[in-house]
Motif scaffolding. Structure first.
Motif, PDB file in Angstrom:
ATOM      1  N   SER A 291       0.844  -1.197   0.000  1.00 37.95           N
ATOM      2  CA  SER A 291       0.000   0.000   0.000  1.00 37.95           C
ATOM      3  C   SER A 291       0.879   1.247   0.000  1.00 37.95           C
ATOM      4  N   THR A 376      -4.248  -6.188   9.187  1.00 35.97           N
ATOM      5  CA  THR A 376      -4.826  -5.914   7.871  1.00 35.97           C
ATOM      6  C   THR A 376      -4.204  -6.819   6.820  1.00 35.97           C
ATOM      7  N   THR A 379      -5.495 -10.423   7.484  1.00 34.91           N
ATOM      8  CA  THR A 379      -6.885 -10.607   7.068  1.00 34.91           C
ATOM      9  C   THR A 379      -6.987 -10.777   5.567  1.00 34.91           C
ATOM     10  N   ASN A 380      -6.303  -9.925   4.820  1.00 33.82           N
ATOM     11  CA  ASN A 380      -6.316 -10.035   3.357  1.00 33.82           C
ATOM     12  C   ASN A 380      -5.696 -11.347   2.898  1.00 33.82           C
ATOM     13  N   VAL A 383      -8.185 -14.162   3.424  1.00 36.05           N
ATOM     14  CA  VAL A 383      -9.256 -14.123   2.416  1.00 36.05           C
ATOM     15  C   VAL A 383      -8.784 -14.816   1.137  1.00 36.05           C
ATOM     16  N   GLN A 384      -7.518 -14.637   0.783  1.00 38.18           N
ATOM     17  CA  GLN A 384      -6.982 -15.216  -0.447  1.00 38.18           C
ATOM     18  C   GLN A 384      -6.687 -16.704  -0.327  1.00 38.18           C
TER      19      GLN A 384
END
Length: 789
Positions: A291, A376, A379-380, A383-384
């Motif tokens: 990011s 963060t 969590t991402n 999800v993947q």
């Protein structure tokens, strides 16, 4: 509103965690970061603490801590809808196929040749299966249990099939910012010992919480392998983990295992050995570089970390500290790291400016911003790579059982019923029957040896030494082995099922009134078995004050070594229908005196409040028959070793001392022996209690070495004829003696452990204070009983 205002079944989103210090940092490490959803599941029977569901696991907090957590977006939590999306098994890369691993450069150290020594650290969260995996790796049988904090000290072992490789099982830790003393053991080992490789074991059923530690371990730059434990449970409940995708993102090998079934362990060892030998460090240690959008909080953290790392590089090189790790710890306001780096004043001012900018841009303080950044990313990643399973059968079963065992009106009665059942079965049921059978066997063996010695015409003195000295002393103690084994059997069931953690949850508010945390209940329950592991178990307590108070209370929890004395005296002086009641009464007397002592400590030496109650609640699990059998065998073996060493030696010494007088001539009578002379010096101390006989004084003195020797000493001094106890005691004095033995100082091994944990002065004072308490309590009981006799 704050978290404590939620009602059971309501969910909300964390706005901020207030407060400061180690507790706040620990809460952030446990996943209580801004924007995280939490659900209040249950309130303890006494109204405090509360049970939350956060990031897929159950966590307990007191209301005081919950008031420091602001929440918004309150909603009624509905059952989650799970999508059936199983993933097919995918071919998993073998050793050396990790093309994303960093390649060797000419300045890198040469690969470690085969056969050269290697060292590995086994690291993971509490209660994730580290010790189970350690046992599989090494072939040892370390004790395992289903509650946080079973391992409180490092254990070393050799990896099976690899004589050159050693692995160290370290205490469970949630992050590399230690919160309790046993967590410091883990951090210090990793930073100071610098192992060749790390085996990071995680609970695959709750990957989101476990990977927080993984990210910090990768920052150390040590070759490591990620072991996904309990993968059998994930698959059985309809879930899966995309291993190759997880490896590609993290840049380290990921191996699915089921440690309890020894599945995948060989592949794990192969990967660990390969990574360590070739110095394959983690490819990725930067978890914020995805990011770079201006204004994104993660981007602000990213810039702060790299600015800090650039600034402190000379200092980290000087103390040989991993640069990224040092930078993140400094931002998290880690006091230990700040002391190690010792930044000059101008760099401290620059660092303060970096933090100010980061906090302004993120709207979060430094600690919360770091935790938010890590979670963060995790969590991402989940999800993947994680195909979520249905609610596990283990969790469904736990919820059903907890309706009774932690229910508002049923929790306390259930606990009392369970403990009463254990004591009844130990002292009046299975344990009593097996003990009677063992006594018959011991008596038969002794009689057979006696007959053999008589038939062969062995010297009378040697004959008497063997029968009335060694065998009488050992046999009198071994007869009670089944009682001790029965007690340990039931205690191991409590540990393996996960009920110990629930007892801490239920009893926290009650223990807080005497100045302790609910977590103190676990060492105290372990103390009913043996004081040594109980004292060591206090390392899981975060506060030095709580640790010391709990250690000082443990000796009042009657250990199994005192069982033979209880059984001998109760069996000799009280009717059978009263024996179990008196035995249970002794245990509860110890608990009551311990509580009174804790209240005294709280008002004098240990003023203040207990540490916050923050603990993960594991699912209930069926006890492993192998684990229970191994624990029972270990305890039985330890008892037998003690019987044939300490008690055997004590019996021989006692026999010899009563055979000779001060001039080393054969004593004309036991009263003229050297032992009698020693016993008569101590006898006046016990005379006010009603047992001033030198033989009783001698037995109590030998009890300082090991409590079982009280029985063996009395047996030897009475010539093996236990019926002669009737001449030493009345039922009244026998009861007074039981109270004294219940409360007086623990054995030498326990005192030695206490000295190591709380210091020599405190351990010595414990001996003195407990003897004074035991004498005073016994005297008061005697005076009270005389009023009714």
């Amino acid at each position: 509103m704050t978290l404590d205002e939620l009602q059971p079944g309501e969910g909300a989103f964390i706005k901020q965690v207030s407060g400061s210090g180690a507790l706040r940092h620990h809460l952030l490490d446990m996943g209580l970061t801004p924007h995280t959803e939490v659900t209040l599941q249950k309130v303890a029977p006494m109204g405090d603490p509360i049970q939350l569901k956060v990031r897929g696991y159950d966590l307990t907090l007191r209301l005081d801590e919950a008031r420091n957590i602001e929440v918004d977006g309150v909603h009624r939590q509905e059952d989650e809808a799970y999508v059936e999306r199983r993933s097919r098994d995918i071919a998993h890369p073998g050793v050396g196929e990790l093309d994303y691993a960093p390649k060797h450069h000419k300045h890198d150290p040469a690969p470690i040749p085969k056969g050269a020594p290697l060292s590995f650290a086994l690291v993971g969260n509490q209660n994730c299966g580290k010790t189970t995996l350690f046992n599989q790796l090494t072939g040892t049988h370390q004790h395992v249990g289903n509650f946080p904090g079973v391992t409180v000290d490092r254990k070393d072992g050799q990896i099976r099939g690899h004589r050159e490789a050693r692995v160290t099982d370290l205490p469970g830790i949630y992050s590399l910012s230690p919160y309790s003393s046993e967590e410091i053991v883990t951090r210090d080992f990793l930073l100071e010992s610098q192992p060749d490789g790390i085996i990071n074991i995680v609970d695959a059923t709750n990957l989101e919480r476990n990977l927080y530690l993984t990210m910090q371990l990768m920052e150390l730059g040590i070759p490591m392998v990620l072991a996904l434990n309990m993968m059998d449970e994930v698959r059985a409940n309809g879930g899966s983990i995309l291993l190759n995708e997880l490896e590609a993102v993290l840049g380290i090998p990921v191996v699915p295992i089921a440690a309890a079934k020894n599945e995948g362990v060989d592949e794990l060892v192969d990967h660990a050995m390969h990574m360590a030998r070739h110095h394959r460090r983690p490819m990725r240690i930067d978890f914020c570089k995805d990011s770079d959008v201006q204004g994104d909080p993660i981007a602000s953290v990213h810039r702060a970390i790299h600015a800090t790392a650039h600034m402190i590089e000379p200092e980290t090189r000087k103390i040989k500290m991993p640069l990224r790790f040092a930078a993140t710890k400094l931002i998290e306001k880690d006091r230990l790291m700040a002391e190690k780096l010792s930044l000059p004043q101008e760099k401290q001012e620059m660092f303060a400016h970096i933090l100010t900018i980061m906090q302004q841009e993120t709207g979060l303080d430094a600690e919360a911003a770091m935790a938010h950044m890590r979670f963060t990313f995790i969590t991402n990643l989940c999800v993947q790579t994680v195909v979520r399973p249905h609610e596990s059968r283990e969790h469904q079963r736990s919820v059903m059982i907890d309706r009774i065992l932690t229910g508002r009106y049923t929790a306390i009665p259930s606990f009392m019923a369970i403990m009463a059942f254990i004591f009844t079965m130990t002292f009046a049921g299975i344990g009593a029957m097996l003990t009677d059978g063992m006594a018959v066997v011991v008596g038969s063996v002794t009689a057979a040896i006696d007959t053999l010695l008589t038939a062969t015409g062995v010297n009378p003195v040697v004959h008497d030494l063997l029968i009335n000295g060694a065998l009488s002393g050992i046999g009198s103690v071994i007869s009670f082995l089944p009682t001790i084994v029965t007690l340990f059997f039931f205690l191991s069931i409590l540990e393996d099922t996960g009920y110990m953690a629930r007892v801490a949850f239920v009893m926290d508010r009650l223990l807080r009134r005497i100045g302790l945390s609910g977590r103190s209940i676990v060492p105290m329950l372990v103390g009913f078995g043996c004081s040594v592991p109980a004292v060591m178990a206090t390392r899981t307590l975060a506060s030095e004050r709580d640790r010391k108070m709990t250690v000082l209370m443990i000796p009042f929890m009657s250990c199994s070594a005192k069982l033979p004395i209880y059984a001998l005296l109760i069996g000799a002086f009280f009717p059978q229908q009263w024996q179990a009641i008196i035995m249970i009464g002794l245990y509860f007397t110890g608990i009551i005196v311990g509580i009174l002592f804790a209240l005294l400590l709280r008002r004098t030496r240990f003023r203040g409040e207990p540490v916050p109650f923050v603990m993960e609640l594991p699912n209930y699990r069926l006890p492993s028959a192998k684990s229970v059998a191994r624990l029972i065998w270990d305890k039985a073996k330890g008892f037998l070793i003690k019987a044939f060493t300490i008690i055997f030696l004590a019996s021989i010494i006692i026999w010899c001392l009563q055979m000779f007088d001060a001039r080393l001539n054969v004593a004309a009578a036991p009263e003229q022996s050297l032992l009698a002379a020693i016993g008569k010096l101590a006898a006046p101390v016990f005379a006010p209690l009603g047992f001033g006989d030198w033989r009783v004084a001698t037995a109590l003195i030998t009890g300082f070495m090991a409590k079982e020797t009280v029985v063996s000493t009395l047996t030897v001094l009475l010539g093996g004829d236990i019926t002669l106890l009737q001449g030493l005691f009345t039922p009244l004095t026998a009861l007074v003696l039981l109270v004294f033995i219940l409360l007086y100082t623990p054995c030498v091994a326990a005192i030695s452990t206490m000295r190591r944990e709380i210091g020599g002065v405190n351990a010595f004072m414990t001996v003195i204070v407990q003897c004074m308490i035991a004498w005073s309590a016994a005297y008061m009981v005697r005076r009270l009983l005389l009023l009714f006799v």
